[in-house]
Design a protein around this motif. Structure first.
Motif, PDB file in Angstrom:
ATOM      1  N   SER A  36      -4.994  45.920  70.133  1.00 10.29           N
ATOM      2  CA  SER A  36      -3.974  45.139  70.829  1.00 10.29           C
ATOM      3  C   SER A  36      -4.446  43.754  71.262  1.00 10.29           C
ATOM      4  O   SER A  36      -3.626  42.932  71.679  1.00 10.29           O
ATOM      5  N   GLN A  68       2.650  55.360  69.470  1.00 13.97           N
ATOM      6  CA  GLN A  68       3.660  54.436  68.967  1.00 13.97           C
ATOM      7  C   GLN A  68       5.076  54.990  69.085  1.00 13.97           C
ATOM      8  O   GLN A  68       6.005  54.272  69.504  1.00 13.97           O
ATOM      9  N   TRP A  85       4.799  45.596  69.844  1.00 18.10           N
ATOM     10  CA  TRP A  85       4.537  44.934  68.566  1.00 18.10           C
ATOM     11  C   TRP A  85       4.255  46.039  67.562  1.00 18.10           C
ATOM     12  O   TRP A  85       3.497  46.967  67.804  1.00 18.10           O
ATOM     13  N   THR A  86       4.921  45.952  66.425  1.00 17.42           N
ATOM     14  CA  THR A  86       4.782  46.987  65.415  1.00 17.42           C
ATOM     15  C   THR A  86       5.278  46.460  64.077  1.00 17.42           C
ATOM     16  O   THR A  86       5.953  45.423  64.008  1.00 17.42           O
ATOM     17  N   ARG A  92      13.834  50.364  62.387  1.00 20.20           N
ATOM     18  CA  ARG A  92      13.416  49.727  63.637  1.00 20.20           C
ATOM     19  C   ARG A  92      14.262  48.506  63.955  1.00 20.20           C
ATOM     20  O   ARG A  92      14.565  48.240  65.113  1.00 20.20           O
ATOM     21  N   TRP A 143       4.245  56.478  61.142  1.00 20.78           N
ATOM     22  CA  TRP A 143       3.973  55.122  60.671  1.00 20.78           C
ATOM     23  C   TRP A 143       4.839  54.811  59.455  1.00 20.78           C
ATOM     24  O   TRP A 143       4.919  55.622  58.512  1.00 20.78           O
ATOM     25  N   MET A 210       4.411  42.279  60.996  1.00 22.78           N
ATOM     26  CA  MET A 210       4.265  42.803  62.357  1.00 22.78           C
ATOM     27  C   MET A 210       5.012  41.843  63.280  1.00 22.78           C
ATOM     28  O   MET A 210       4.736  40.645  63.298  1.00 22.78           O
TER      29      MET A 210
END
Length: 318
Positions: A36, A68, A85-86, A92, A143, A210
């Motif tokens: 991070s 997550q 943040w992903t 999403r 993921w 991202m």
């Protein structure tokens, strides 16, 4: 007179409260997890760039550590966190509001492999995605990368806990652990006792981004973050942070290794709104892929779609 003083005090307190925006982000579960660090620095930069126009802020970690899926659920429910943040995906972007500025300039789609020390020879024999499909990858169960790898015909074993994935690799539950080029070096150092290694010949790539995400109804924070990031891009501070941060410097070093074989993957989760055409947002886009492997055509492809090395200062563009 006392009434006037009271009103002035009340207005002052109200203005102070309104000026300071509380922004909570997911707390990492492990104190040794440094993934991070770069994103927090970039978030702080974006907020600082908008302090004068949008007011002061209080940036703090959530009260408890979050994996997550829990962090995303909390953001959807507007409870406990205001920003995450992903990696982006269609799902999403339907559930949350993305700030469509790729925080790693597209590097997140560049993946190297963590393997067990002493097993490099198994990967030296890999000439194509079909060869790689004979081995088993490890990934998180929630993921997007898991879906992407499977869509390209790769065999994936999933796990619900990021921290235990390294132990599972060491114990032989799977053969390799694809990691972002900005993640792998630090993760190797953090798990030195497991006798893992960085695979030396392969580089997987799929177009990906991202982003910072906020709740769909948080219009104020979304506009503030976009304004701050664009100001940082305009004045060069975004690029300065990107190139000076240790994780990004190690990532660029990995990309500049000329003997890596590039295997391009199709990303079926990439939203149509991804700003691939805006070349200012990406590191140094090169040519479009000559051939993308998808579930419909992968069986007909016997060789990797592109095998040229990644040029210095560039990453493969989707």
């Amino acid at each position: 007179m006392r009434l006037l003083q009271f009103l002035i005090l009340a207005l002052t307190i109200s203005a102070t409260d309104a000026a300071e925006t509380r922004i909570r982000y997911p707390r990492q579960e492990a104190v040794t997890d440094s993934r991070s660090d770069y994103f927090l620095s970039l978030l702080e930069l974006a907020l600082a760039k908008t302090r004068r126009s949008h007011g002061d802020y209080l940036l703090e970690a959530a009260a408890v550590g979050m994996q997550q899926d829990r962090a995303l659920d909390s953001l959807i429910r507007n409870r406990g966190v205001e920003v995450v943040w992903t990696i982006t995906s269609r799902e999403r972007e339907q559930q949350l509001r993305p700030i469509r500025i790729p925080l790693e300039k597209g590097l997140y789609g560049c993946r190297v492999l963590l393997i067990r020390a002493g097993e490099q020879a198994r990967f030296d024999a890999v000439q194509s995605l079909a060869d790689l499909a004979t081995l088993v990858a490890g990934q998180g169960h929630d993921w997007p990368d898991t879906t992407i790898l499977r869509a390209n015909g790769l065999h994936v074993e999933t796990n619900s806990n990021y921290a235990s994935s390294f132990q599972m690799l060491a114990l032989g539950r799977f053969d390799y652990f694809p990691r972002g080029v900005s993640e792998a070096p630090a993760e190797l150092r953090q798990h030195a006792e497991l006798n893992l290694a960085l695979e030396r010949r392969l580089l997987l790539y799929y177009p990906s981004a991202m982003y910072f995400f906020v709740n769909k109804d948080n219009d104020a924070l979304a506009k503030r973050l976009e304004a701050g990031l664009r100001r940082a891009l305009a004045d060069g501070s975004f690029d300065a942070l990107f190139r000076q941060h240790p994780a990004m410097r190690e990532a660029l070093s990995l990309l500049n290794q000329p003997d890596r074989r590039l295997l391009r993957l199709h990303n079926p989760l990439l939203p149509e709104q991804t700003p691939l055409a805006d070349k200012t947002l990406w590191l140094a886009p090169s040519q479009e892929p000559k051939q993308s492997i998808s579930p419909d055509n992968r069986a007909a492809i016997k060789k990797p779609p592109i095998q040229e090395p990644v040029a210095e200062g560039q990453y493969p563009s989707g």
